[in-house]
Design an enzyme around this catalytic site. Structure first.
Site, PDB file in Angstrom:
ATOM      1  N   ASN A   9       0.843  -1.607   0.018  1.00  0.00           N
ATOM      2  CA  ASN A   9      -0.205  -0.088   0.156  1.00  0.00           C
ATOM      3  C   ASN A   9       1.322   0.619   0.080  1.00  0.00           C
ATOM      4  O   ASN A   9       1.355   1.102   1.232  1.00  0.00           O
ATOM      5  CB  ASN A   9      -0.916  -0.292   1.502  1.00  0.00           C
ATOM      6  CG  ASN A   9      -1.340   1.236   1.057  1.00  0.00           C
ATOM      7  OD1 ASN A   9      -1.923   1.838   0.507  1.00  0.00           O
ATOM      8  ND2 ASN A   9      -2.116   1.713   2.372  1.00  0.00           N
ATOM      9  N   LYS A  11       0.138   4.081   0.083  1.00  0.00           N
ATOM     10  CA  LYS A  11      -0.175   5.468  -0.010  1.00  0.00           C
ATOM     11  C   LYS A  11      -0.099   6.549  -0.805  1.00  0.00           C
ATOM     12  O   LYS A  11      -0.138   6.187  -1.603  1.00  0.00           O
ATOM     13  CB  LYS A  11      -0.086   5.984   1.876  1.00  0.00           C
ATOM     14  CG  LYS A  11      -0.344   4.243   2.714  1.00  0.00           C
ATOM     15  CD  LYS A  11       0.241   4.449   3.904  1.00  0.00           C
ATOM     16  CE  LYS A  11       0.104   3.143   4.604  1.00  0.00           C
ATOM     17  NZ  LYS A  11       0.375   3.335   6.066  1.00  0.00           N
ATOM     18  N   HIS A  94      -9.212   1.191   4.582  1.00  0.00           N
ATOM     19  CA  HIS A  94      -7.917   1.507   5.365  1.00  0.00           C
ATOM     20  C   HIS A  94      -8.408   2.310   6.835  1.00  0.00           C
ATOM     21  O   HIS A  94      -9.327   3.148   6.778  1.00  0.00           O
ATOM     22  CB  HIS A  94      -7.016   2.261   4.708  1.00  0.00           C
ATOM     23  CG  HIS A  94      -5.547   2.399   5.107  1.00  0.00           C
ATOM     24  ND1 HIS A  94      -5.613   3.352   5.928  1.00  0.00           N
ATOM     25  CD2 HIS A  94      -5.057   1.103   4.828  1.00  0.00           C
ATOM     26  CE1 HIS A  94      -4.110   2.360   6.455  1.00  0.00           C
ATOM     27  NE2 HIS A  94      -3.902   1.467   5.928  1.00  0.00           N
ATOM     28  N   GLU A  96      -7.159   4.823   8.013  1.00  0.00           N
ATOM     29  CA  GLU A  96      -6.415   6.047   7.150  1.00  0.00           C
ATOM     30  C   GLU A  96      -8.063   6.753   7.723  1.00  0.00           C
ATOM     31  O   GLU A  96      -7.834   7.534   7.200  1.00  0.00           O
ATOM     32  CB  GLU A  96      -5.406   6.158   6.229  1.00  0.00           C
ATOM     33  CG  GLU A  96      -3.988   5.963   7.382  1.00  0.00           C
ATOM     34  CD  GLU A  96      -2.707   5.455   6.488  1.00  0.00           C
ATOM     35  OE1 GLU A  96      -2.770   5.487   5.202  1.00  0.00           O
ATOM     36  OE2 GLU A  96      -1.456   5.062   7.194  1.00  0.00           O
ATOM     37  N   GLU A 166      -5.348  -5.187  10.137  1.00  0.00           N
ATOM     38  CA  GLU A 166      -4.133  -3.581  10.787  1.00  0.00           C
ATOM     39  C   GLU A 166      -4.135  -3.179  11.957  1.00  0.00           C
ATOM     40  O   GLU A 166      -5.768  -2.800  11.974  1.00  0.00           O
ATOM     41  CB  GLU A 166      -3.660  -2.669   9.611  1.00  0.00           C
ATOM     42  CG  GLU A 166      -4.046  -3.578   8.012  1.00  0.00           C
ATOM     43  CD  GLU A 166      -3.176  -2.281   7.221  1.00  0.00           C
ATOM     44  OE1 GLU A 166      -2.523  -2.528   6.230  1.00  0.00           O
ATOM     45  OE2 GLU A 166      -3.820  -1.505   6.838  1.00  0.00           O
ATOM     46  N   GLY A 172       2.203   1.871  11.006  1.00  0.00           N
ATOM     47  CA  GLY A 172       3.484   3.523  10.538  1.00  0.00           C
ATOM     48  C   GLY A 172       4.459   3.319  12.037  1.00  0.00           C
ATOM     49  O   GLY A 172       4.702   4.674  12.587  1.00  0.00           O
ATOM     50  N   SER A 211       3.389  -2.265  10.360  1.00  0.00           N
ATOM     51  CA  SER A 211       5.361  -2.149  10.149  1.00  0.00           C
ATOM     52  C   SER A 211       5.759  -3.650  10.137  1.00  0.00           C
ATOM     53  O   SER A 211       6.477  -4.805  10.941  1.00  0.00           O
ATOM     54  CB  SER A 211       5.339  -1.937  11.997  1.00  0.00           C
ATOM     55  OG  SER A 211       4.783  -0.892  11.956  1.00  0.00           O
TER      56      SER A 211
HETATM   57  P1  13P Z   1       3.234   0.029   7.542  1.00  0.00           P
HETATM   58  O1  13P Z   1       3.550  -0.985   6.865  1.00  0.00           O
HETATM   59  O2  13P Z   1       3.777   1.201   7.067  1.00  0.00           O
HETATM   60  O3  13P Z   1       3.108   0.012   9.131  1.00  0.00           O
HETATM   61  O4  13P Z   1       1.803   0.420   6.901  1.00  0.00           O
HETATM   62  C1  13P Z   1       0.900  -0.843   6.468  1.00  0.00           C
HETATM   63  C2  13P Z   1      -0.405  -0.432   6.098  1.00  0.00           C
HETATM   64  O5  13P Z   1      -1.415   0.709   6.600  1.00  0.00           O
HETATM   65  C3  13P Z   1      -1.287  -0.635   4.796  1.00  0.00           C
HETATM   66  O6  13P Z   1      -2.019  -0.388   4.995  1.00  0.00           O
END
Ligand code: 13P
Length: 249
Positions: A9, A11, A94, A96, A166, A172, A211
């Site tokens: 992803n 982002k 997601h 976010e 997740e 992150g 992560s």
């Molecule tokens: P990270 O791997 O940066 O923690 O992000 C995970 C994520 O949100 C994947 O959709």
């Protein structure tokens, strides 16, 4: 048997030139992988990414989709628009988007319906926040996200739907759920899917996200319930992402 699926992803990262360069670097490194490999890129990179993966086994995904076919929805992208670009997957719900853009279980449901109707495979994200975990609400939150977010779907839809677990506190942050914890929670998600969607839990592919990186991917992927990963930060570097894709080599 469930085929593992490792998805990046990206982002809101990478412009078109960077997309072309990253795919070119990545493609030879993930050739012959035993899992499905997917890159979920920004809308503006989809066309370039599709062209760049031609002749490889890498699939391309978007990061959101609207549920209406067309109309006065400024800033939105429909499933048919993605279909025209031959997008294979789309991330839905997601954390976010839930946190910053008002995504709810209801809109997750509508978006997932739209994706399936356009024959695009949805990657539906669920996960608890740190506070919810501390308050002992993890299972309650996941139960609601799954039964509401996927309400009305048939067992056969789960041949196409991918679920990504997740935990929000692991995204992150560098904090990863332990492989045992992630396995147990994903096992819980399967049990809910089995009960509510007539056996869907046994066949649906469920990824872990948060992560995930080269140093922990082997341990996570060794767990029975974990069928793959949804990778943020580590998917932006060809070396790191290819090591995760090749977790079993
Ligand atoms: P990270 O791997 O940066 O923690 O992000 C995970 C994520 O949100 C994947 O959709």
């Amino acid at each position: 048997m469930r085929k593992p699926i490792i998805a990046g992803n990206w982002k809101m990262n990478k412009n078109m030139a960077e997309t072309k360069a990253l795919v070119a670097e990545l493609a030879p490194l993930v050739k012959g992988a035993d899992c499905d490999v997917v890159l979920c890129v920004p809308f503006t990179d989809l066309a370039v990414a599709k062209k760049a993966v031609k002749g490889t086994e890498i699939k391309i995904g978007a990061q959101n989709v609207h549920w209406k076919e067309s109309g006065a929805y400024t800033g939105e992208i429909s499933a048919n628009m993605l279909k025209e670009l031959k997008v294979d997957y789309v991330i839905i719900g997601h954390s976010e988007r839930r946190q910053y853009f008002g995504e709810t279980d209801e809109t997750v449901n509508l978006r997932t319906q739209a994706a399936l109707a356009a024959r695009i495979k949805p990657i539906v994200c669920v996960g608890e926040t740190e506070k919810e975990r501390e308050d002992g609400l993890t299972e309650k939150v996941l139960y609601r996200q799954i039964t509401e977010g996927l309400k009305g779907f048939k067992s056969k839809d789960f041949d196409k739907i991918v679920v990504a677990y997740e935990p929000v506190w692991a995204i992150g942050t560098g904090k990863t759920a332990t492989a045992k914890d992630a396995n147990e929670t994903i096992g819980y998600i399967r049990s809910v899917l089995n009960k509510k969607f007539r056996g869907a839990g046994d066949k649906v592919r469920i990824q872990y996200g948060g992560s995930m990186k080269p140093s922990n991917c082997k341990e996570l992927m060794a767990e029975e319930e974990i069928d793959g990963g949804l990778i943020g930060g580590a998917s932006l570097k060809a070396g790191d992402f290819s090591q995760i894709v090749n977790y079993n080599k």
